[in-house]
Design a protein around this motif. Structure first.
Motif, PDB file in Angstrom:
ATOM      1  N   LEU A 113       0.800  -1.220   0.000  1.00  0.00           N
ATOM      2  CA  LEU A 113       0.000   0.000   0.000  1.00  0.00           C
ATOM      3  C   LEU A 113       0.832   1.270   0.000  1.00  0.00           C
ATOM      4  CD1 LEU A 113      -2.911  -0.770   2.506  1.00  0.00           C
ATOM      5  CD2 LEU A 113      -2.892  -0.986   0.022  1.00  0.00           C
ATOM      6  N   SER A 114       1.952   1.249   0.683  1.00  0.00           N
ATOM      7  CA  SER A 114       2.699   2.489   0.923  1.00  0.00           C
ATOM      8  C   SER A 114       3.625   2.890  -0.224  1.00  0.00           C
ATOM      9  CB  SER A 114       3.510   2.373   2.212  1.00  0.00           C
ATOM     10  OG  SER A 114       4.424   1.294   2.125  1.00  0.00           O
ATOM     11  N   ASN A 115       3.638   2.123  -1.298  1.00  0.00           N
ATOM     12  CA  ASN A 115       4.516   2.449  -2.422  1.00  0.00           C
ATOM     13  C   ASN A 115       3.691   2.917  -3.616  1.00  0.00           C
ATOM     14  OD1 ASN A 115       6.423   2.655  -4.420  1.00  0.00           O
ATOM     15  ND2 ASN A 115       7.297   0.616  -4.102  1.00  0.00           N
ATOM     16  N   ALA A 131     -13.230   3.962   2.052  1.00  0.00           N
ATOM     17  CA  ALA A 131     -13.035   5.288   2.638  1.00  0.00           C
ATOM     18  C   ALA A 131     -11.726   5.369   3.412  1.00  0.00           C
ATOM     19  CB  ALA A 131     -14.213   5.632   3.539  1.00  0.00           C
ATOM     20  N   THR A 132     -11.388   4.282   4.118  1.00  0.00           N
ATOM     21  CA  THR A 132     -10.130   4.250   4.876  1.00  0.00           C
ATOM     22  C   THR A 132      -8.933   4.306   3.944  1.00  0.00           C
ATOM     23  OG1 THR A 132     -11.204   2.968   6.636  1.00  0.00           O
ATOM     24  CG2 THR A 132      -8.797   2.977   6.595  1.00  0.00           C
ATOM     25  N   LEU A 133      -8.997   3.577   2.841  1.00  0.00           N
ATOM     26  CA  LEU A 133      -7.923   3.640   1.845  1.00  0.00           C
ATOM     27  C   LEU A 133      -7.779   5.048   1.289  1.00  0.00           C
ATOM     28  CD1 LEU A 133      -8.492   0.339  -0.176  1.00  0.00           C
ATOM     29  CD2 LEU A 133      -6.399   0.959   1.046  1.00  0.00           C
ATOM     30  N   LYS A 134      -8.890   5.694   0.993  1.00  0.00           N
ATOM     31  CA  LYS A 134      -8.839   7.049   0.451  1.00  0.00           C
ATOM     32  C   LYS A 134      -8.219   8.023   1.448  1.00  0.00           C
ATOM     33  CE  LYS A 134     -12.690   6.691  -2.814  1.00  0.00           C
ATOM     34  NZ  LYS A 134     -14.058   7.122  -3.150  1.00  0.00           N
ATOM     35  N   HIS A 135      -8.420   7.746   2.731  1.00  0.00           N
ATOM     36  CA  HIS A 135      -7.861   8.630   3.758  1.00  0.00           C
ATOM     37  C   HIS A 135      -6.355   8.437   3.923  1.00  0.00           C
ATOM     38  CE1 HIS A 135      -7.972  11.141   7.366  1.00  0.00           C
ATOM     39  NE2 HIS A 135      -7.163  10.261   7.928  1.00  0.00           N
ATOM     40  N   PHE A 136      -5.918   7.172   4.052  1.00  0.00           N
ATOM     41  CA  PHE A 136      -4.511   6.896   4.348  1.00  0.00           C
ATOM     42  C   PHE A 136      -3.663   6.624   3.097  1.00  0.00           C
ATOM     43  CE2 PHE A 136      -6.492   5.686   8.465  1.00  0.00           C
ATOM     44  CZ  PHE A 136      -5.722   6.469   9.305  1.00  0.00           C
ATOM     45  N   TYR A 137      -4.281   6.063   2.058  1.00  0.00           N
ATOM     46  CA  TYR A 137      -3.531   5.661   0.862  1.00  0.00           C
ATOM     47  C   TYR A 137      -4.303   6.088  -0.396  1.00  0.00           C
ATOM     48  CZ  TYR A 137      -1.335   2.772   4.431  1.00  0.00           C
ATOM     49  OH  TYR A 137      -0.700   2.343   5.568  1.00  0.00           O
ATOM     50  N   PRO A 138      -4.427   7.385  -0.634  1.00  0.00           N
ATOM     51  CA  PRO A 138      -5.273   7.877  -1.723  1.00  0.00           C
ATOM     52  C   PRO A 138      -4.814   7.467  -3.122  1.00  0.00           C
ATOM     53  CG  PRO A 138      -3.989   9.654  -0.744  1.00  0.00           C
ATOM     54  CD  PRO A 138      -3.828   8.480   0.153  1.00  0.00           C
ATOM     55  N   HIS A 139      -3.568   7.016  -3.246  1.00  0.00           N
ATOM     56  CA  HIS A 139      -3.065   6.601  -4.558  1.00  0.00           C
ATOM     57  C   HIS A 139      -3.564   5.218  -4.960  1.00  0.00           C
ATOM     58  CE1 HIS A 139      -0.276   4.952  -1.568  1.00  0.00           C
ATOM     59  NE2 HIS A 139      -0.058   3.981  -2.427  1.00  0.00           N
ATOM     60  N   VAL A 140      -4.099   4.458  -4.006  1.00  0.00           N
ATOM     61  CA  VAL A 140      -4.552   3.096  -4.299  1.00  0.00           C
ATOM     62  C   VAL A 140      -5.951   3.130  -4.913  1.00  0.00           C
ATOM     63  CG1 VAL A 140      -5.155   0.852  -3.292  1.00  0.00           C
ATOM     64  CG2 VAL A 140      -3.154   2.102  -2.449  1.00  0.00           C
ATOM     65  N   ILE A 180      -2.056 -14.239   2.134  1.00  0.00           N
ATOM     66  CA  ILE A 180      -2.003 -12.978   2.874  1.00  0.00           C
ATOM     67  C   ILE A 180      -0.654 -12.290   2.626  1.00  0.00           C
ATOM     68  CG2 ILE A 180      -1.992 -11.891   5.159  1.00  0.00           C
ATOM     69  CD1 ILE A 180      -3.888 -14.078   6.110  1.00  0.00           C
ATOM     70  N   ARG A 181      -0.717 -11.076   2.078  1.00  0.00           N
ATOM     71  CA  ARG A 181       0.496 -10.293   1.830  1.00  0.00           C
ATOM     72  C   ARG A 181       0.742  -9.278   2.941  1.00  0.00           C
ATOM     73  NH1 ARG A 181       2.474 -14.061  -0.945  1.00  0.00           N
ATOM     74  NH2 ARG A 181       1.400 -14.488  -2.913  1.00  0.00           N
ATOM     75  N   HIS A 182      -0.348  -8.750   3.501  1.00  0.00           N
ATOM     76  CA  HIS A 182      -0.203  -7.767   4.574  1.00  0.00           C
ATOM     77  C   HIS A 182      -1.355  -7.902   5.562  1.00  0.00           C
ATOM     78  CE1 HIS A 182       3.032  -5.730   2.450  1.00  0.00           C
ATOM     79  NE2 HIS A 182       2.290  -5.790   1.364  1.00  0.00           N
ATOM     80  N   VAL A 183      -1.021  -7.882   6.849  1.00  0.00           N
ATOM     81  CA  VAL A 183      -2.014  -7.742   7.905  1.00  0.00           C
ATOM     82  C   VAL A 183      -2.032  -6.265   8.258  1.00  0.00           C
ATOM     83  CG1 VAL A 183      -2.668  -8.383  10.251  1.00  0.00           C
ATOM     84  CG2 VAL A 183      -1.589 -10.074   8.758  1.00  0.00           C
ATOM     85  N   LEU A 184      -3.141  -5.600   8.023  1.00  0.00           N
ATOM     86  CA  LEU A 184      -3.191  -4.145   8.133  1.00  0.00           C
ATOM     87  C   LEU A 184      -3.338  -3.706   9.590  1.00  0.00           C
ATOM     88  CD1 LEU A 184      -5.433  -3.513   5.024  1.00  0.00           C
ATOM     89  CD2 LEU A 184      -2.955  -3.294   5.208  1.00  0.00           C
ATOM     90  N   PRO A 185      -2.705  -2.601   9.963  1.00  0.00           N
ATOM     91  CA  PRO A 185      -2.705  -2.157  11.360  1.00  0.00           C
ATOM     92  C   PRO A 185      -4.086  -1.697  11.822  1.00  0.00           C
ATOM     93  CG  PRO A 185      -1.692  -0.492   9.958  1.00  0.00           C
ATOM     94  CD  PRO A 185      -1.913  -1.694   9.093  1.00  0.00           C
TER      95      PRO A 185
END
Length: 311
Positions: A113-115, A131-140, A180-185
């Motif tokens: 997500l962070s790249n 909505a959470t993705l748009k808040h923290f990771y708007p590029h996704v 599973i690639r990432h367990v999200l915080p």
């Protein structure tokens, strides 16, 4: 004694949950029959949940059969339960809670997500997750993907998306941990109310002694305290599956800590608060949290969301 008739949806995950409950009942010497019932949410897969009515999408048909006495109890994913049940219905038990995180699953090992340099399209049917993705990771980017877990994975493999954003509990129960690639915080992706636990619903006509036996066999008190707080919060905000509300209760040393909030559909605004108190005040904690969230800007966010969804 007649077998306890367990009503459930027909997906592999729903049947897993029904058999899990049946096994808990069997340990107390209680026989069961599993009755499969299709729901509106299972029948309509080409329309977003928010467009077909978010309340009771996965529960209404099971409740009809409960009221008729065709089944004795209904087994649900607790996160699918509407904030207010119809008259005569009650959630009598919650199972031990699975890990509550959201996860990203994919056949691609480079998903991250962070790249921003990695073009990623995530499949999800959850407004909270979008909505959470748009808040923290708007590029996704995201795309609407519905259906049972196996159907979603097949759509991903066919190229509909690069990865899926799902609850850990369902992925784990279906044996897809290797994807599973990432367990999200939890600090970012605080889950939906009830995520990770199974709820047992009954109608008021259920025999009192049988009710007690079912609770004794299935209910986990610690989970119950947390769910009482979470669902009280949800009820105050009158939230359904189409509103990006989140909350998570945790238990320690006789107290429940309840963290929750709301995020706007475009991700631009997010309100989050936390309260703590004794277990016998769990429902009051939910109301307190709701009041704090609404006062901190949540009321305006909620009003705007309802206007947007009504269009």
């Amino acid at each position: 004694m007649k077998p306890i008739r367990i009503g459930t949806r027909g997906s592999k995950l729903a049947l897993y949950q029904a058999h899990y409950v049946a096994d808990l009942l069997a340990k107390q010497g209680l026989g069961t029959d599993i009755v499969i019932i299709d729901t509106k949410g299972d029948q309509i897969l080409d329309v977003a949940i928010s467009k077909i009515g978010s309340k009771g999408v996965f529960t209404e048909e099971l409740e009809i059969q409960l009221a008729k006495g065709v089944i004795d109890i209904a087994v649900h994913s607790a996160k699918d339960m509407q904030s207010t049940l119809p008259d005569g219905f009650e959630l009598i038990a919650f199972t031990v809670r699975e890990r509550t995180n959201d996860v990203i699953i994919s056949h691609r090992p480079d998903i991250h997500l962070s790249n921003p340099a990695i073009h990623t399209v995530l499949g999800t049917s959850s407004t909270r997750r979008v909505a959470t993705l748009k808040h923290f990771y708007p590029h996704v980017q995201t795309t609407e993907i519905r259906g049972n877990l196996q159907t979603r994975i097949a759509k991903m493999e066919a190229g509909a998306c690069d990865a899926l954003l799902l609850a850990y509990a369902g992925v784990h129960r279906m044996g897809y941990d290797h994807l599973i690639r990432h367990v999200l915080p939890l600090e970012e992706f605080t889950p939906a109310v009830g995520q990770g636990t199974i709820a047992i619903e009954a109608f008021e006509g259920l025999d009192g002694q049988l009710r007690k036996q079912i609770i004794q066999a299935v209910h986990d008190p610690t989970t119950g305290y947390c769910l009482r707080a979470e669902r009280s919060y949800l009820k105050e905000l009158d939230g359904g599956c189409s509103i990006p509300i989140f909350a998570l209760g945790t238990y320690a040393e006789g107290e429940v800590t309840l963290k929750g909030g709301i995020v706007s559909l475009d991700g631009s605004k997010r309100v989050e608060k936390q309260v703590c108190g004794p277990i016998d005040e769990a429902e009051a904690l939910g109301r307190t949290l709701a009041g704090q969230v609404l006062a901190a800007g949540g009321k305006e966010i909620l009003s705007k969301i309802r206007i947007q969804l009504a269009k």
